[in-house]
Design a protein around this motif. Structure first.
Motif, PDB file in Angstrom:
ATOM      1  N   LEU A  94       0.950  -1.230   0.035  1.00 31.05           N
ATOM      2  CA  LEU A  94      -0.171   0.158  -0.027  1.00 31.05           C
ATOM      3  C   LEU A  94       0.822   1.396  -0.061  1.00 31.05           C
ATOM      4  CD1 LEU A  94      -2.691   1.271  -0.038  1.00 31.05           C
ATOM      5  CD2 LEU A  94      -2.616   0.968   2.651  1.00 31.05           C
ATOM      6  N   LEU A 416      -3.416  -7.504   1.337  1.00 29.81           N
ATOM      7  CA  LEU A 416      -4.069  -6.143   0.985  1.00 29.81           C
ATOM      8  C   LEU A 416      -5.315  -5.919   0.325  1.00 29.81           C
ATOM      9  CD1 LEU A 416      -3.654  -3.230   1.015  1.00 29.81           C
ATOM     10  CD2 LEU A 416      -2.097  -3.230  -1.152  1.00 29.81           C
ATOM     11  N   TRP A 419      -8.012  -6.718   2.761  1.00 27.67           N
ATOM     12  CA  TRP A 419      -8.073  -5.700   3.474  1.00 27.67           C
ATOM     13  C   TRP A 419      -8.879  -4.617   3.108  1.00 27.67           C
ATOM     14  CZ3 TRP A 419      -6.380  -0.603   4.109  1.00 27.67           C
ATOM     15  CH2 TRP A 419      -6.481  -0.148   5.467  1.00 27.67           C
ATOM     16  N   ILE A 420      -8.349  -3.936   1.866  1.00 29.31           N
ATOM     17  CA  ILE A 420      -9.298  -3.013   1.201  1.00 29.31           C
ATOM     18  C   ILE A 420     -10.898  -3.405   1.064  1.00 29.31           C
ATOM     19  CG2 ILE A 420      -9.423  -1.702  -0.968  1.00 29.31           C
ATOM     20  CD1 ILE A 420      -6.466  -2.024  -1.352  1.00 29.31           C
ATOM     21  N   GLN A 423     -12.622  -2.751   4.037  1.00 25.40           N
ATOM     22  CA  GLN A 423     -12.788  -1.349   4.589  1.00 25.40           C
ATOM     23  C   GLN A 423     -13.883  -0.918   3.588  1.00 25.40           C
ATOM     24  OE1 GLN A 423     -10.802  -0.646   6.981  1.00 25.40           O
ATOM     25  NE2 GLN A 423     -10.108  -2.586   6.421  1.00 25.40           N
ATOM     26  N   ILE A 462      -8.374  -1.091  -6.902  1.00 27.64           N
ATOM     27  CA  ILE A 462      -9.124  -0.692  -5.798  1.00 27.64           C
ATOM     28  C   ILE A 462     -10.569  -1.067  -6.399  1.00 27.64           C
ATOM     29  CG2 ILE A 462     -10.133   1.444  -4.791  1.00 27.64           C
ATOM     30  CD1 ILE A 462      -7.376   2.764  -5.213  1.00 27.64           C
ATOM     31  N   ALA A 465     -11.147  -4.623  -5.486  1.00 29.57           N
ATOM     32  CA  ALA A 465     -11.313  -4.950  -4.026  1.00 29.57           C
ATOM     33  C   ALA A 465     -12.874  -4.476  -3.745  1.00 29.57           C
ATOM     34  CB  ALA A 465     -10.330  -4.229  -3.058  1.00 29.57           C
TER      35      ALA A 465
END
Length: 551
Positions: A94, A416, A419-420, A423, A462, A465
């Motif tokens: 990141l 990652l 995790w994104i 969120q 992005i 995700a």
């Protein structure tokens, strides 16, 4: 009034040279080489040149901000920001992405050089093995792009691209709307195979010569007014600029944004986007957009009272006559180009079962090898393409694609991506169409101000995700942001094509914003419609469900 074809042609190419010199800051480079003053001219990798005069100022203010912002973001994310649930390796990816994004957006250093940073940072921080990171720069899709550029270089070297353009223009009739149609179709078709910037550079001098000829014929016919000249001039210039931008989005090799999409889809999802599949999805979209653009330019933006021009296509016919019969080299290039395009489009429908293992990259490599293998007709030992063609490859763009793939390997190789996605769970339950619209808008908005390739490289992981977070298939959202980033119509800095037409001095910033806005609005709507209704059918996916195989 009689016009000299030779003087018109010479004047058009003079305008072309002045435009090119303006884009590349040629005068300042010559000024520097003469030793009169110091000028640093840097190719940013997007087709623009940045020049800073005076002393040792090698960076603009924006570049200096980006130069400092990148490492600051890197250190903050890696050591200062609380990111609960994310491993150190994920933080490293990141942080590296943030540093590269800052340098990509501000173009602090050439884009291709920024793209090499994963080779250093990811292995150093233990996020990705060095061999894995390095292999991203040799992915098969990069070689597909190399093959496509070999074809483009051959078209340009033997002037086949001009013959194609003139043939298309001559086929549309002698009316002023017909000439606008011809220029947009010719530019759009060439942009599917040749870089947008090179295509627009070719078409601008032809367009300027046509404008001069038609204006002269208007005066001979007694129908000339300054308003009609302005409308016709701007119509042709916009047809060339918009045609180049629209046409490039039809194929995987037409613009780097599509190549990045295909590469990241393979790296992140294991999905092979074939040339034929993408063409089936994108070509109808750009066809509708191009037809609307022609209608908008000729009927709404610049409607002309003068429709027919006496001998309006005489210049085009004269130019065809000057080109003469097709040379041996042109025939060879046309044959290889046609067969390659046919194989790309039909590979998944015809050839996959007959030739197991056949890929778009293999087809492109065969074309590139043949172009460098077949001799030209002269006795000087030349081939259709020589070894110097390698020097003309867009290595900066290829490195940028490789850097994006290396970052994607980091997203996949650590926690990652997951995790994104966690969120973004706040968007769960939100309307899918709203998410799709925001994704398209983000791609379109960023690419008006920054490199479209960098925009896609940053946003696609992005959106992948995000798709996982809201439990929808990632390919539509990824395609939406890539297609959105391909359409920059509103500002001269959006693409090199915009910069070239703006540099002619025939259109103003206000012209670009006003005319580009309506085309952008339509592109926004068409992308949503085609991604929602057409893409799932072409690729055979259920867009409302995240596949278990990709988790």
């Amino acid at each position: 009034m009689k016009f000299s074809l030779r003087s018109l042609n010479r004047g058009a190419w003079k305008s072309h040279k002045e435009t090119k010199d303006l884009i590349t800051m040629a005068e300042l480079r010559q000024y520097s080489s003469a030793g009169v003053a110091t000028a640093d001219v840097e190719d940013t990798g997007t087709g623009f040149s940045r020049t800073d005069m005076g002393g040792n100022n090698s960076y603009s203010t924006m570049q200096l901000i980006g130069l400092l912002l990148g490492p600051v973001l890197f250190l903050l994310i890696l050591f200062a920001l609380p990111l609960p649930g994310l491993s150190f390796e994920g933080q490293a990816v990141l942080a590296t992405t943030a540093w590269m994004a800052a340098w990509w957006v501000t173009e602090a250093i050439p884009l291709g050089i920024t793209s090499l940073m994963p080779l250093v940072l990811l292995p150093l921080l233990g996020a990705v093995d060095g061999n894995v990171a390095a292999s991203s720069y040799g992915a098969s899709l990069i070689f597909l792009f190399i093959g496509g550029f070999a074809l483009a270089l051959a078209l340009e070297r033997w002037n086949l691209h001009e013959r194609i353009a003139i043939t298309i223009i001559s086929a549309v009739g002698a009316s002023t709307p017909g000439l606008v149609l011809g220029f947009m179709l010719a530019t759009g078709f060439l942009s599917m195979w040749v870089s947008n910037m090179a295509t627009v550079m070719l078409m601008i001098p032809i367009g300027l010569a046509i404008i001069t000829k038609v204006v002269g014929l208007m005066k001979e016919d007694g129908v000339y007014t300054e308003e009609e000249e302005t409308k016709f001039t701007k119509s042709i210039i916009f047809a060339i600029g918009f045609g180049g931008t629209i046409g490039g989005s039809a194929t995987l090799i037409g613009t780097p944004t599509n190549l990045v999409l295909a590469g990241l889809a393979g790296e992140l999802l294991g999905i092979d986007i074939s040339f034929g599949q993408f063409f089936l999805f994108a070509f109808p979209l750009i066809t509708v957009l191009m037809l609307f653009a022609i209608f908008y330019i000729t009927k709404i933006a610049y409607p002309m009272k003068v429709k027919k021009i006496t001998n309006g296509q005489q210049f085009v016919r004269d130019r065809k006559k000057q080109l003469g019969k097709m040379s041996y080299e042109e025939k060879v290039v046309l044959a290889i180009f046609s067969v390659t395009a046919f194989m790309w489009v039909t590979r998944t429908f015809i050839w996959s079962d007959l030739i197991p293992g056949l890929s778009d990259t293999m087809i492109a490599m065969v074309a590139a090898i043949l172009l460098h293998l077949i001799p030209s007709s002269g006795n000087d030992g030349e081939r259709i393409l020589g070894g110097d063609s390698l020097k003309q490859m867009p290595w900066g763009v290829l490195l940028l694609v490789g850097g994006g793939l290396a970052l994607a390997a980091g997203f996949n190789g650590t926690d990652l991506a997951g995790w994104i996605g966690n969120q973004l769970l706040l968007l769960e339950g939100t309307s899918y169409l709203l998410v799709l619209a925001v994704t398209v808008l983000l791609g379109i908005g960023m690419t008006q101000m920054t490199s479209n390739t960098a925009t896609v490289t940053i946003l696609i992981p992005i959106t992948a995700a995000l798709a996982m977070a809201i439990n929808v298939h990632p390919l539509p959202l990824m395609t939406a942001v890539a297609m959105g980033a391909g359409f920059a119509f509103m500002l001269p800095i959006g693409t090199p094509s915009n910069a070239i037409i703006f540099a002619t001095g025939k259109i103003t910033m206000v012209d670009m914003v006003r005319k580009g806005t309506w085309l952008t609005v339509l592109a926004f709507a068409l992308i949503i419609i085609f991604v929602y209704f057409v893409l799932p059918f072409v690729f055979g996916i259920n867009q409302f469900e995240y596949p278990d195989a990709l988790r």
